[in-house]
Write a protein that holds these residues in place. Sequence first.
Motif, PDB file in Angstrom:
ATOM      1  N   HIS A  37     -47.070 -94.373 -51.484  1.00 41.26           N
ATOM      2  CA  HIS A  37     -48.514 -94.092 -50.981  1.00 41.26           C
ATOM      3  C   HIS A  37     -48.893 -92.915 -50.579  1.00 41.26           C
ATOM      4  CE1 HIS A  37     -52.432 -95.675 -49.610  1.00 41.26           C
ATOM      5  NE2 HIS A  37     -52.048 -95.150 -48.541  1.00 41.26           N
ATOM      6  N   HIS A  93     -59.307 -99.193 -46.258  1.00 41.20           N
ATOM      7  CA  HIS A  93     -58.333 -98.017 -46.584  1.00 41.20           C
ATOM      8  C   HIS A  93     -58.222 -98.059 -48.179  1.00 41.20           C
ATOM      9  CE1 HIS A  93     -53.833 -97.462 -47.705  1.00 41.20           C
ATOM     10  NE2 HIS A  93     -54.163 -96.498 -46.923  1.00 41.20           N
ATOM     11  N   HIS A  98     -59.362 -94.713 -50.770  1.00 42.72           N
ATOM     12  CA  HIS A  98     -58.659 -94.471 -51.786  1.00 42.72           C
ATOM     13  C   HIS A  98     -59.199 -95.036 -53.076  1.00 42.72           C
ATOM     14  CE1 HIS A  98     -55.115 -92.968 -49.524  1.00 42.72           C
ATOM     15  NE2 HIS A  98     -54.981 -94.212 -48.777  1.00 42.72           N
ATOM     16  N   HIS A 119     -57.909 -90.568 -42.218  1.00 42.98           N
ATOM     17  CA  HIS A 119     -56.767 -91.247 -43.092  1.00 42.98           C
ATOM     18  C   HIS A 119     -56.342 -89.886 -44.045  1.00 42.98           C
ATOM     19  CE1 HIS A 119     -54.097 -94.005 -44.425  1.00 42.98           C
ATOM     20  NE2 HIS A 119     -54.744 -93.777 -45.597  1.00 42.98           N
ATOM     21  N   HIS A 123     -52.498 -88.654 -44.672  1.00 43.50           N
ATOM     22  CA  HIS A 123     -51.840 -88.423 -46.070  1.00 43.50           C
ATOM     23  C   HIS A 123     -51.613 -86.906 -46.325  1.00 43.50           C
ATOM     24  CE1 HIS A 123     -52.009 -92.205 -48.142  1.00 43.50           C
ATOM     25  NE2 HIS A 123     -52.954 -92.493 -47.448  1.00 43.50           N
TER      26      HIS A 123
END
Length: 146
Positions: A37, A93, A98, A119, A123
């Motif tokens: 991920h 999320h 994404h 977020h 990442h």
Amino acid sequence: MISFFIFLSVFLFMECITWLTHKYIMHGLMWYFHADHHQPKYEHTFERNDIFFLIFAIPSIVLFYFGVQGGMNYLFFIALGITTYGFCYFMIHDVLIHQRFKWFKKTKNKYLVGLRKAHKMHHKHLGKQDGECFGMLFVPFKYYKI
Ligand SMILES: [Zn+2]
Ligand SMILES: [Zn+2]
Ligand SMILES: [Zn+2]
């Protein structure tokens, strides 16, 4: 009324659980499942990371099962809180941030844009060790300022 209170507390409590799980389990013991991920070019069709949805689904199913024994009891609302949180988490999320499913066009909502920024910061760290923004629905206020 008490049922709603249980539901709401569980929902909020799940954010703490998520934070802890993400920081200490996904970025700890179970990093194997979460590492993908954090790959920059990862195709989000199916991810090993999805196992975490299963892990949270199991207690919910058990709680739902016992929550409807002899009429509804408080376990049902605990399960409902966990499931609703899981659903929101997925929508935010996986879908919104994404774009695993292109259900939403770019949003201008300040809160959602803030969540996404936070977020993305998470990442930026590709490794297991350091990281930030492990939560999902609550993020530091600085991300809301554009
Ligand atoms: Zn992570
Ligand atoms: Zn993903
Ligand atoms: Zn992510």
